[in-house]
Design a protein around this motif. Structure first.
Motif, PDB file in Angstrom:
ATOM      1  N   TYR A  42      -8.875   3.056   4.475  1.00  0.00           N
ATOM      2  CA  TYR A  42      -8.788   1.793   3.730  1.00  0.00           C
ATOM      3  C   TYR A  42      -8.290   2.083   2.328  1.00  0.00           C
ATOM      4  O   TYR A  42      -9.057   2.360   1.417  1.00  0.00           O
ATOM      5  N   ARG A  43      -6.968   2.018   2.210  1.00  0.00           N
ATOM      6  CA  ARG A  43      -6.318   2.432   0.973  1.00  0.00           C
ATOM      7  C   ARG A  43      -6.315   1.333  -0.090  1.00  0.00           C
ATOM      8  O   ARG A  43      -6.391   0.155   0.240  1.00  0.00           O
ATOM      9  N   LEU A  44      -6.167   1.772  -1.338  1.00  0.00           N
ATOM     10  CA  LEU A  44      -6.107   0.831  -2.454  1.00  0.00           C
ATOM     11  C   LEU A  44      -4.776   0.069  -2.380  1.00  0.00           C
ATOM     12  O   LEU A  44      -3.720   0.683  -2.257  1.00  0.00           O
ATOM     13  N   GLY A  45      -4.849  -1.263  -2.434  1.00  0.00           N
ATOM     14  CA  GLY A  45      -3.630  -2.080  -2.411  1.00  0.00           C
ATOM     15  C   GLY A  45      -3.207  -2.510  -1.010  1.00  0.00           C
ATOM     16  O   GLY A  45      -2.277  -3.299  -0.856  1.00  0.00           O
ATOM     17  N   ASP A  46      -3.867  -1.982   0.014  1.00  0.00           N
ATOM     18  CA  ASP A  46      -3.505  -2.329   1.398  1.00  0.00           C
ATOM     19  C   ASP A  46      -4.559  -3.201   2.071  1.00  0.00           C
ATOM     20  O   ASP A  46      -4.611  -3.284   3.301  1.00  0.00           O
ATOM     21  N   GLU A  47      -5.374  -3.863   1.266  1.00  0.00           N
ATOM     22  CA  GLU A  47      -6.477  -4.668   1.800  1.00  0.00           C
ATOM     23  C   GLU A  47      -5.991  -5.754   2.752  1.00  0.00           C
ATOM     24  O   GLU A  47      -6.661  -6.069   3.742  1.00  0.00           O
ATOM     25  N   GLN A  48      -4.829  -6.338   2.455  1.00  0.00           N
ATOM     26  CA  GLN A  48      -4.301  -7.415   3.303  1.00  0.00           C
ATOM     27  C   GLN A  48      -3.908  -6.890   4.689  1.00  0.00           C
ATOM     28  O   GLN A  48      -3.939  -7.610   5.672  1.00  0.00           O
ATOM     29  N   ILE A  49      -3.517  -5.624   4.740  1.00  0.00           N
ATOM     30  CA  ILE A  49      -3.081  -5.042   6.025  1.00  0.00           C
ATOM     31  C   ILE A  49      -4.282  -4.526   6.820  1.00  0.00           C
ATOM     32  O   ILE A  49      -4.408  -4.790   8.010  1.00  0.00           O
ATOM     33  N   THR A  50      -5.173  -3.803   6.140  1.00  0.00           N
ATOM     34  CA  THR A  50      -6.293  -3.184   6.861  1.00  0.00           C
ATOM     35  C   THR A  50      -7.429  -4.182   7.104  1.00  0.00           C
ATOM     36  O   THR A  50      -8.214  -4.011   8.034  1.00  0.00           O
ATOM     37  N   GLY A  51      -7.518  -5.193   6.244  1.00  0.00           N
ATOM     38  CA  GLY A  51      -8.600  -6.178   6.376  1.00  0.00           C
ATOM     39  C   GLY A  51      -9.888  -5.730   5.699  1.00  0.00           C
ATOM     40  O   GLY A  51     -10.919  -6.390   5.833  1.00  0.00           O
ATOM     41  N   TYR A  52      -9.819  -4.608   4.948  1.00  0.00           N
ATOM     42  CA  TYR A  52     -11.017  -4.101   4.266  1.00  0.00           C
ATOM     43  C   TYR A  52     -10.688  -3.706   2.830  1.00  0.00           C
ATOM     44  O   TYR A  52      -9.555  -3.317   2.526  1.00  0.00           O
ATOM     45  N   ALA A  53     -11.708  -3.788   1.995  1.00  0.00           N
ATOM     46  CA  ALA A  53     -11.557  -3.368   0.596  1.00  0.00           C
ATOM     47  C   ALA A  53     -11.358  -1.842   0.551  1.00  0.00           C
ATOM     48  O   ALA A  53     -11.630  -1.145   1.529  1.00  0.00           O
ATOM     49  N   TYR A  54     -10.878  -1.373  -0.579  1.00  0.00           N
ATOM     50  CA  TYR A  54     -10.656   0.062  -0.788  1.00  0.00           C
ATOM     51  C   TYR A  54     -11.953   0.834  -0.564  1.00  0.00           C
ATOM     52  O   TYR A  54     -12.992   0.497  -1.133  1.00  0.00           O
ATOM     53  N   GLU A  55     -11.886   1.851   0.297  1.00  0.00           N
ATOM     54  CA  GLU A  55     -13.058   2.702   0.539  1.00  0.00           C
ATOM     55  C   GLU A  55     -12.632   4.168   0.455  1.00  0.00           C
ATOM     56  O   GLU A  55     -12.228   4.757   1.453  1.00  0.00           O
ATOM     57  N   PRO A  56     -12.690   4.740  -0.752  1.00  0.00           N
ATOM     58  CA  PRO A  56     -12.223   6.125  -0.892  1.00  0.00           C
ATOM     59  C   PRO A  56     -13.046   7.143  -0.090  1.00  0.00           C
ATOM     60  O   PRO A  56     -12.627   8.295   0.049  1.00  0.00           O
TER      61      PRO A  56
END
Ligand SMILES: [Zn+2]
Length: 279
Positions: free
Chosen positions: A225-239
């Motif tokens: 779950y990458r930063l800036g890809d929330e719309q694609i993955t459906g999840y907030a950034y999770e480092p």
């Protein structure tokens, strides 16, 4: 005299025909028409189709296409490459078949656990100390986690819709969590978890995260779950959330610098294009 008349009339008729063009048309029709003419031997060679070299080339290309089709189909059918998200949910009875406890702690798929062990050990050699904070989760535990969080926000006075929205930022509805596959690992460092009491974004600022996210693919893991890809993955950034997909796919995804959704979609599109070429 009568004979002379007939000759004269005949001559006149021919003359009229010539001048009206009929005779010329007739004469021209006798001439070979370039469009209808038989092809020359040189043209025959050109129209006969591909040369032996071209046939060999086409066969080689078809063979390579088939190899690639087989490879993509194998990847898409590989249980280690299962795509799980809000649109691709696991059934309530799905369980990873091969589970082990990761060093006495959370359960993970066996291969995933072995590879994570190697990654964490490599990190240790580089001077970093990582801890696994979550591994395999059952459908029902995800179900409870999700609905408890909604109840938690509702208890704080949020409307149900707002409570669901807030919960959806980090929590997957039952069936939509990668943790149910046994191939997802939440890895972080104790100093962050001790400081915030939970996994926290500020982990992304640490040297430990930088090392881990740079080397994870070498052991088959991707930052899911990458930063800036929330719309694609459906999840907030999770480092902290890493997913095991195998070394080959992880390396390719790392090099392409794309999300897992985009990678799988790319494979599906490539497969459809290759199959269309064969038809
Ligand atoms: Zn996670």
């Amino acid at each position: 005299m009568r004979i002379l008349k007939m000759i004269l009339v005949g001559f006149l008729c021919i003359s009229v025909l010539i001048h009206s063009g009929c005779a010329l048309d007739f004469l021209e029709a006798e001439q070979p028409n370039p469009e209808n003419s038989e092809p020359s031997s040189e043209e025959i060679t050109q129209q006969e189709g591909p040369t032996a070299e071209e046939i060999a080339q086409a066969e080689k290309e078809a063979e390579l296409r088939k190899e690639r089709i087989d490879a993509i189909e194998a990847m898409l059918a590989d249980p280690f490459m299962v795509l799980v998200n809000r649109d691709h949910k696991l059934s309530s009875d799905f369980e990873p078949s091969d589970r082990v406890s990761f060093r006495g702690g959370y359960p993970l798929n066996k291969t995933c656990a072995e590879q994570l062990g190697k990654l964490v050990d490599a990190g240790k050699e580089a001077g970093y100390h990582y801890v696994l904070y979550s591994g395999y989760r059952t459908y029902s535990s995800q179900h409870n986690k999700y609905y408890n969080k909604i109840a938690y926000y509702e208890g704080k006075g949020y409307s149900n819709a707002e409570a669901v929205r807030l919960t959806d930022l980090y929590y997957a509805p039952p069936g939509a969590s990668e943790h149910q596959t046994g191939l997802a690992a939440d890895v972080c460092i104790p100093s962050i978890v001790n400081k915030y009491g939970e996994l926290h974004d500020s982990y992304a600022e640490t040297d430990e995260f930088k090392w881990f996210s740079t080397h994870a693919h070498e052991y088959g893991f991707i930052l899911r779950y990458r930063l800036g890809d929330e719309q694609i993955t459906g999840y907030a950034y999770e480092p902290w959330h890493f997913r095991y997909v195998g070394v080959a796919a992880a390396t390719e995804i790392y090099q392409l610098d794309i999300t897992y959704e985009e990678y799988i979609e790319g494979l599906q599109k490539e497969l459809a294009d290759l199959k269309a070429k064969d038809n």
